[in-house]
Motif scaffolding. Sequence first.
Motif, PDB file in Angstrom:
ATOM      1  N   VAL A  18       0.928  -1.237  -0.076  1.00  0.00           N
ATOM      2  CA  VAL A  18      -0.164  -0.052  -0.180  1.00  0.00           C
ATOM      3  C   VAL A  18       0.985   1.130   0.052  1.00  0.00           C
ATOM      4  N   MET A  19       1.924   1.255   0.585  1.00  0.00           N
ATOM      5  CA  MET A  19       2.993   2.207   0.884  1.00  0.00           C
ATOM      6  C   MET A  19       3.749   2.548  -0.458  1.00  0.00           C
ATOM      7  N   TYR A  97       5.643  14.316  -6.582  1.00  0.00           N
ATOM      8  CA  TYR A  97       5.247  13.125  -6.010  1.00  0.00           C
ATOM      9  C   TYR A  97       3.826  12.982  -6.334  1.00  0.00           C
ATOM     10  N   LEU A  98       3.198  11.665  -6.278  1.00  0.00           N
ATOM     11  CA  LEU A  98       1.717  11.597  -6.618  1.00  0.00           C
ATOM     12  C   LEU A  98       0.949  12.305  -5.483  1.00  0.00           C
ATOM     13  N   PHE A  99       1.641  12.186  -4.412  1.00  0.00           N
ATOM     14  CA  PHE A  99       0.722  12.602  -3.024  1.00  0.00           C
ATOM     15  C   PHE A  99       1.342  13.574  -2.569  1.00  0.00           C
ATOM     16  N   SER A 100       0.710  14.310  -1.565  1.00  0.00           N
ATOM     17  CA  SER A 100       1.562  15.478  -0.947  1.00  0.00           C
ATOM     18  C   SER A 100       2.030  15.082   0.344  1.00  0.00           C
ATOM     19  N   ALA A 101       2.878  15.703   0.886  1.00  0.00           N
ATOM     20  CA  ALA A 101       3.698  15.436   2.169  1.00  0.00           C
ATOM     21  C   ALA A 101       2.702  14.905   3.228  1.00  0.00           C
ATOM     22  N   GLY A 102       1.530  16.184   3.128  1.00  0.00           N
ATOM     23  CA  GLY A 102       0.782  15.983   4.476  1.00  0.00           C
ATOM     24  C   GLY A 102      -0.126  14.383   4.243  1.00  0.00           C
ATOM     25  N   ALA A 103      -0.573  14.186   3.041  1.00  0.00           N
ATOM     26  CA  ALA A 103      -1.357  13.089   2.690  1.00  0.00           C
ATOM     27  C   ALA A 103      -0.291  11.653   2.936  1.00  0.00           C
ATOM     28  N   ILE A 108       0.481   6.880   6.074  1.00  0.00           N
ATOM     29  CA  ILE A 108       1.490   6.108   6.954  1.00  0.00           C
ATOM     30  C   ILE A 108       1.193   6.076   8.440  1.00  0.00           C
ATOM     31  N   LEU A 109       0.476   6.868   9.222  1.00  0.00           N
ATOM     32  CA  LEU A 109      -0.138   6.839  10.499  1.00  0.00           C
ATOM     33  C   LEU A 109      -1.353   5.953  10.245  1.00  0.00           C
ATOM     34  N   VAL A 110      -2.300   6.076   9.500  1.00  0.00           N
ATOM     35  CA  VAL A 110      -3.121   5.057   9.201  1.00  0.00           C
ATOM     36  C   VAL A 110      -2.963   3.855   9.240  1.00  0.00           C
ATOM     37  N   LEU A 111      -1.894   3.495   8.305  1.00  0.00           N
ATOM     38  CA  LEU A 111      -1.578   2.146   8.028  1.00  0.00           C
ATOM     39  C   LEU A 111      -0.851   1.316   9.379  1.00  0.00           C
ATOM     40  N   LEU A 112      -0.298   2.473  10.106  1.00  0.00           N
ATOM     41  CA  LEU A 112       0.128   1.570  11.276  1.00  0.00           C
ATOM     42  C   LEU A 112      -0.895   1.589  12.399  1.00  0.00           C
ATOM     43  N   PHE A 113      -1.475   2.518  12.385  1.00  0.00           N
ATOM     44  CA  PHE A 113      -2.756   2.652  13.375  1.00  0.00           C
ATOM     45  C   PHE A 113      -3.593   1.142  13.025  1.00  0.00           C
TER      46      PHE A 113
END
Length: 399
Positions: A18-19, A97-103, A108-113
């Motif tokens: 996913v990452m 980048y395809l996604f902004s730094a914030g996104a 990443i936080l959601v994937l870890l959570f």
Amino acid sequence: MDFWLVSALLTFVAILIVMLPLTRKEVVSAAQGEEDRSVYIQQLKEIDSDLARGLLDEQSAAQARLEISRRILKNDRRMTDAASNDNANSNDAEKKYLFSAGARWVTILVLLFIPIVSWGVYATIGTPDLPSQPLVDRKGNTIQDKSAVELIAQAEAHLANAPDDGRGWAILAPIYMRLGRVDDAINAYRKALELLGKDVDRLIGLGEALTIKANGQITPEALALFEEAGTVAPADVRPPLMKARALLQAGKRDDAIDVLQIILNTSPEDALWRADIEQTIANLKAGKGPTAPPAQSSRPAEQPRGPTAEDVEAAASLDEQGRKDMIRSMVDGLAERLRENPTDVEGWERLLRAYVVLGEQDKVNEALRNAANALPENDMRRLTDTATQLGIDATGVLK
């Protein structure tokens, strides 16, 4: 321990997959943008072509056009951004980048959570050490092993607790008829009509049940139901046919001939029941039998009673354990009628939809092959188009 190790590895691999898009960059160039735009334009033309050939309906075509239009707008914005950066770059491409730094950080936080919470919940309430249950132990508990009598009893228990479930009564009524439980069928049809309102199939079903109870004689109440069904669905040939039978039973031969002749005058030239009605009229004019139109004509081959997509969906309102077998009963009845009348393309379409809902791919393939042996070319092409809309590769099955 092995369970947790395998789970951790699988979770780690899933997170990496996913990452991956978060680390990728896209290249925006004027040449590439023009090429993409031409592809989108070609796709719009293909949608119009598929719509003209009947491969897509209007709603699907509109949705596809909307999605492609969004892609065209997005591509045009990227081309505009690339053009604005031409003065700052030696080439006509910009990497970002395809996604902004914030996104990226939020993802990443959601994937870890998610895995942390999932593992914590499962460790609390899960049972990873539960032993497996062999198929032979599970088979005895499956719905398919329950008898039809038990399933109908379950449905009746459901309706006893929910007597206002009109769809449940409508589903049970024809099943009662097939089992010879005429009184129960009459009651079920009356309940369905009371709760769901007038419907041609329910009106005719109740009329036929009353006729069977009267040993084949069309009673005044049954005749009134058939006439009301003709008002609800003027194009349905069954109500006037039953009226003709009633007239013959009353000794009104000439009036019955007039009704049958009206049916012939308003029926399509390729209607399957025309030959039977023409023969009946000829016999009546010659002063010989039959005393009523052929029984099979009272229910035209092109209007078989089988499970529609609504019937299959409505079966979910019945007892959860019994609904698949209730559907199975209806599907088997339709399949039996198609063996007697294999040229009914609408019946084959209903059978395919029912098998798809039941997830029986082997039955889908078998039905397609049987239909191919019986249907004329035009009807088989129609059935193939229906199969395609249902996600079935009919061409591959019929090779």
